[in-house]
Design a protein around this motif. Structure first.
Motif, PDB file in Angstrom:
ATOM      1  N   ARG A 122      -6.159   3.130  21.793  1.00  0.00           N
ATOM      2  CA  ARG A 122      -4.979   3.476  21.008  1.00  0.00           C
ATOM      3  C   ARG A 122      -5.437   4.134  19.712  1.00  0.00           C
ATOM      4  O   ARG A 122      -6.260   3.559  18.979  1.00  0.00           O
ATOM      5  CB  ARG A 122      -4.172   2.224  20.664  1.00  0.00           C
ATOM      6  CG  ARG A 122      -3.537   1.501  21.840  1.00  0.00           C
ATOM      7  CD  ARG A 122      -2.660   0.379  21.288  1.00  0.00           C
ATOM      8  NE  ARG A 122      -2.062  -0.415  22.343  1.00  0.00           N
ATOM      9  CZ  ARG A 122      -2.617  -1.521  22.852  1.00  0.00           C
ATOM     10  NH1 ARG A 122      -3.796  -1.938  22.404  1.00  0.00           N
ATOM     11  NH2 ARG A 122      -2.002  -2.206  23.797  1.00  0.00           N
ATOM     12  N   VAL A 123      -4.928   5.309  19.416  1.00  0.00           N
ATOM     13  CA  VAL A 123      -5.357   6.059  18.238  1.00  0.00           C
ATOM     14  C   VAL A 123      -4.123   6.556  17.487  1.00  0.00           C
ATOM     15  O   VAL A 123      -3.197   7.116  18.099  1.00  0.00           O
ATOM     16  CB  VAL A 123      -6.263   7.249  18.608  1.00  0.00           C
ATOM     17  CG1 VAL A 123      -6.600   8.072  17.365  1.00  0.00           C
ATOM     18  CG2 VAL A 123      -7.536   6.765  19.295  1.00  0.00           C
ATOM     19  N   ILE A 124      -4.118   6.357  16.180  1.00  0.00           N
ATOM     20  CA  ILE A 124      -3.081   6.931  15.320  1.00  0.00           C
ATOM     21  C   ILE A 124      -3.778   7.834  14.308  1.00  0.00           C
ATOM     22  O   ILE A 124      -4.603   7.367  13.521  1.00  0.00           O
ATOM     23  CB  ILE A 124      -2.270   5.846  14.591  1.00  0.00           C
ATOM     24  CG1 ILE A 124      -1.515   4.987  15.599  1.00  0.00           C
ATOM     25  CG2 ILE A 124      -1.302   6.478  13.584  1.00  0.00           C
ATOM     26  CD1 ILE A 124      -0.749   3.837  14.968  1.00  0.00           C
ATOM     27  N   VAL A 125      -3.477   9.108  14.353  1.00  0.00           N
ATOM     28  CA  VAL A 125      -4.018  10.084  13.404  1.00  0.00           C
ATOM     29  C   VAL A 125      -2.973  10.293  12.315  1.00  0.00           C
ATOM     30  O   VAL A 125      -1.819  10.624  12.622  1.00  0.00           O
ATOM     31  CB  VAL A 125      -4.348  11.418  14.099  1.00  0.00           C
ATOM     32  CG1 VAL A 125      -4.862  12.434  13.078  1.00  0.00           C
ATOM     33  CG2 VAL A 125      -5.372  11.205  15.213  1.00  0.00           C
ATOM     34  N   THR A 142      -1.358   9.161  18.845  1.00  0.00           N
ATOM     35  CA  THR A 142      -0.152   9.483  18.091  1.00  0.00           C
ATOM     36  C   THR A 142      -0.538  10.156  16.780  1.00  0.00           C
ATOM     37  O   THR A 142      -1.550   9.797  16.170  1.00  0.00           O
ATOM     38  CB  THR A 142       0.655   8.204  17.777  1.00  0.00           C
ATOM     39  OG1 THR A 142       0.963   7.536  18.991  1.00  0.00           O
ATOM     40  CG2 THR A 142       1.931   8.532  17.025  1.00  0.00           C
ATOM     41  N   VAL A 143       0.267  11.122  16.345  1.00  0.00           N
ATOM     42  CA  VAL A 143       0.017  11.806  15.077  1.00  0.00           C
ATOM     43  C   VAL A 143       1.182  11.552  14.127  1.00  0.00           C
ATOM     44  O   VAL A 143       2.341  11.733  14.498  1.00  0.00           O
ATOM     45  CB  VAL A 143      -0.192  13.318  15.258  1.00  0.00           C
ATOM     46  CG1 VAL A 143      -0.392  14.006  13.898  1.00  0.00           C
ATOM     47  CG2 VAL A 143      -1.385  13.592  16.169  1.00  0.00           C
ATOM     48  N   ILE A 144       0.854  11.096  12.930  1.00  0.00           N
ATOM     49  CA  ILE A 144       1.837  10.953  11.853  1.00  0.00           C
ATOM     50  C   ILE A 144       1.486  11.987  10.789  1.00  0.00           C
ATOM     51  O   ILE A 144       0.321  12.104  10.399  1.00  0.00           O
ATOM     52  CB  ILE A 144       1.795   9.544  11.233  1.00  0.00           C
ATOM     53  CG1 ILE A 144       2.127   8.484  12.280  1.00  0.00           C
ATOM     54  CG2 ILE A 144       2.739   9.445  10.037  1.00  0.00           C
ATOM     55  CD1 ILE A 144       1.947   7.066  11.781  1.00  0.00           C
ATOM     56  N   ARG A 145       2.476  12.736  10.310  1.00  0.00           N
ATOM     57  CA  ARG A 145       2.183  13.785   9.325  1.00  0.00           C
ATOM     58  C   ARG A 145       2.911  13.545   8.015  1.00  0.00           C
ATOM     59  O   ARG A 145       4.110  13.258   7.988  1.00  0.00           O
ATOM     60  CB  ARG A 145       2.557  15.170   9.866  1.00  0.00           C
ATOM     61  CG  ARG A 145       2.353  16.283   8.831  1.00  0.00           C
ATOM     62  CD  ARG A 145       2.468  17.667   9.410  1.00  0.00           C
ATOM     63  NE  ARG A 145       2.529  18.678   8.363  1.00  0.00           N
ATOM     64  CZ  ARG A 145       1.485  19.137   7.680  1.00  0.00           C
ATOM     65  NH1 ARG A 145       0.270  18.673   7.950  1.00  0.00           N
ATOM     66  NH2 ARG A 145       1.630  20.063   6.744  1.00  0.00           N
ATOM     67  N   PHE A 146       2.145  13.655   6.904  1.00  0.00           N
ATOM     68  CA  PHE A 146       2.725  13.695   5.564  1.00  0.00           C
ATOM     69  C   PHE A 146       2.876  15.155   5.162  1.00  0.00           C
ATOM     70  O   PHE A 146       1.953  15.951   5.358  1.00  0.00           O
ATOM     71  CB  PHE A 146       1.824  13.004   4.536  1.00  0.00           C
ATOM     72  CG  PHE A 146       1.645  11.524   4.733  1.00  0.00           C
ATOM     73  CD1 PHE A 146       2.520  10.789   5.522  1.00  0.00           C
ATOM     74  CD2 PHE A 146       0.602  10.851   4.104  1.00  0.00           C
ATOM     75  CE1 PHE A 146       2.355   9.428   5.691  1.00  0.00           C
ATOM     76  CE2 PHE A 146       0.428   9.492   4.267  1.00  0.00           C
ATOM     77  CZ  PHE A 146       1.301   8.774   5.064  1.00  0.00           C
ATOM     78  N   GLY A 159      -0.891   4.250   8.757  1.00  0.00           N
ATOM     79  CA  GLY A 159      -1.406   4.088  10.111  1.00  0.00           C
ATOM     80  C   GLY A 159      -1.339   2.654  10.573  1.00  0.00           C
ATOM     81  O   GLY A 159      -0.935   2.368  11.708  1.00  0.00           O
ATOM     82  N   LEU A 160      -1.711   1.720   9.698  1.00  0.00           N
ATOM     83  CA  LEU A 160      -1.649   0.309  10.087  1.00  0.00           C
ATOM     84  C   LEU A 160      -0.207  -0.132  10.305  1.00  0.00           C
ATOM     85  O   LEU A 160       0.094  -0.886  11.237  1.00  0.00           O
ATOM     86  CB  LEU A 160      -2.313  -0.568   9.031  1.00  0.00           C
ATOM     87  CG  LEU A 160      -2.350  -2.054   9.383  1.00  0.00           C
ATOM     88  CD1 LEU A 160      -3.707  -2.671   9.061  1.00  0.00           C
ATOM     89  CD2 LEU A 160      -1.248  -2.835   8.662  1.00  0.00           C
TER      90      LEU A 160
END
Length: 476
Positions: A122-125, A142-146, A159-160
């Motif tokens: 499981r990876v969150i970028v 998964t990618v989260i963008r600011f 991410g956490l």
């Protein structure tokens, strides 16, 4: 000052401190004298631990304790808390219980390499405002963008918060883990008081290339060395870098998002103060792309130095550049004067320390030798601190005094060479046994390193108007 801390839930002291059955603790052999386990001397800070006959009966001949009842559980915990015992957990959570969080800004190639290195995880970028949006493909990624850059602390916290597992591994986008790094680290979480475990961060490249590249790969500020141990302020392992660490959600206090530097040091110190444990295990390794141009390397060291003022404002004395007792400080000053009176004062204080330590060890075989070694270590550490403070933290003052006082100038030059040579032997010869740099190149790079860090420290102190990062702490 505004402090933005992120917590996924209220964090309290560990509810459970008992070690599970099957957990083992190994007495550090460096704390044992002549194979006698009755009196153990070690830990950081150094202490003396006497084992009773009952405790010896729970301990194997090689100093191993296996937890199986209340008595062995208590003994194992005492040894761990003293720093004299080293954890040897037999099992831990599975790797499926971990989410890997990768904070990144403008490093697409690094993300690609790292995601390929952790297949099936499981990876969150967390894209921290990259000019070109970061892409990451793969099952479980998964990618989260600011939209704007908020800093690595905010990216890791986000991410956490998005992770659904109890354990989260933070890996910077310029790192690549090796071997069974995660399995090795996860075993430590079988101790219910452990909140953070970190691997050793080493260079990704061979020890070749320019002198700068070899120094950066062999002596990175992210590399905490080959010796395992508990992490706590004021000890030999004061912190571990957030470039690679695994955290327990229940014990995670959140990175301080107002910090752009030293947020990992701040987290480690707050975690320790809250009653949770932080541990460093160098057997697990993560490789890191270190900066290999002189300008970029020194600018990074300067940047790290700016965080010292922030730490002093938050944590007070534990961020001091020098921590010593008054007798040791006076003895070190006496040695540095290189005068007969100074040497006489140092000798008297050393003999007094040996006498006092010897009295505390009544009934212990070889107490004279133990007391002498303990005093010698204290003086040696005091001398090393003094040298590093003069050459690193206080170098502008050192330079100003040296310009007008020839005798002091001679002392500083000698210390600059002697300290560098001692560190070369310790790091490049005794630890690696295959020096990446010769002594001359190492000493030159180390002095530039110190000048850069000290410059950043003074920048931080002056901009924050906080002299705490320069104030030594002396205890009676």
């Amino acid at each position: 000052m505004e402090r933005r801390l992120h917590r996924t839930s209220a964090v309290t002291r560990p509810a459970e401190v008992g070690l599970p059955d099957g957990f083992q603790v190994q007495i550090d052999q460096r704390c044992v004298r002549n194979g006698d386990l009755r009196c153990l001397v070690g830990g950081s800070p150094t202490r003396v631990l006497k084992l009773s006959e009952a405790a010896l009966g729970m301990t194997s001949a090689d100093g191993r304790i296996a937890v199986h009842d209340a008595a062995t559980r208590s003994l194992a915990r005492t040894l761990l808390d003293s720093g004299i015992g080293l954890p040897r957990p037999m099992r831990g959570p599975g790797v499926d219980s971990v989410t890997i969080v990768i904070p990144v800004c403008d490093n697409q190639s690094g993300v690609d390499t790292l995601v390929r290195a952790v297949p099936g995880r499981r990876v969150i970028v967390v894209d921290d405002g990259s000019a070109e949006p970061i892409r990451a493909d793969g099952d479980g990624v998964t990618v989260i963008r600011f939209d704007d850059n908020r800093g690595p602390a905010a990216a890791r916290n986000a991410g956490l918060a998005a992770a659904e597992t109890d354990l989260v591994a933070f890996l910077d986008s310029d790192t690549v883990p090796t071997g069974d790094w995660l399995t090795m680290l996860l075993a430590h979480f079988s101790d219910p008081t452990v909140a953070i475990v970190a691997p050793r961060v080493v260079g990704r490249r061979e020890q070749t290339g320019s002198m700068v590249a070899r120094y950066a790969n062999a002596h990175s500020s992210l590399d905490m060395g080959p010796t395992e141990g508990p992490v706590a302020p004021g000890t030999a392992l004061a912190y571990v870098p957030s470039a690679a660490m695994v955290v327990r959600r229940d014990g995670f206090l959140g990175f301080d998002e107002s910090l752009r530097v030293a947020e990992d040091v701040d987290l480690c110190w707050r975690t320790d103060a809250s009653g949770w444990r932080v541990y460093y295990d160098p057997i697990a390794q993560v490789r890191h792309d270190h900066r290999e141009s002189l300008g970029r390397l020194l600018d990074r060291r300067r940047y790290y130095g700016t965080g010292a003022a922030e730490l002093a404002g938050r944590h007070g004395p534990v961020a001091a550049p020098v921590m010593s007792t008054v007798p040791v400080a006076v003895a070190v000053i006496g040695l540095l004067t290189r005068t007969r009176l100074g040497l006489l004062i140092a000798a008297i204080l050393a003999l007094h320390s040996i006498y006092r330590t010897r009295a505390l060890l009544t009934g212990i075989p070889g107490r004279e030798l133990i007391a002498t070694r303990s005093t010698g270590r204290a003086l040696g550490w005091g001398l090393l601190q003094a040298c590093q403070a003069l050459l690193r933290h206080y170098w502008p003052i050192t330079l100003a005094v040296a310009l007008f006082w020839p005798r002091f100038r001679s002392l500083v030059l000698q210390l600059a060479v002697a300290e560098g040579a001692a560190e070369w032997i310790r790091h490049q010869v005794l630890q690696t046994r295959s020096p990446a740099l010769g002594p001359v190149g190492f000493v030159c790079m180390r002095r530039l390193d110190d000048l850069a860090y000290g410059t950043g420290l003074w920048q931080g102190v002056l901009s924050a108007a906080s002299p705490g990062a320069l104030r030594p702490v002396l205890k009676t």
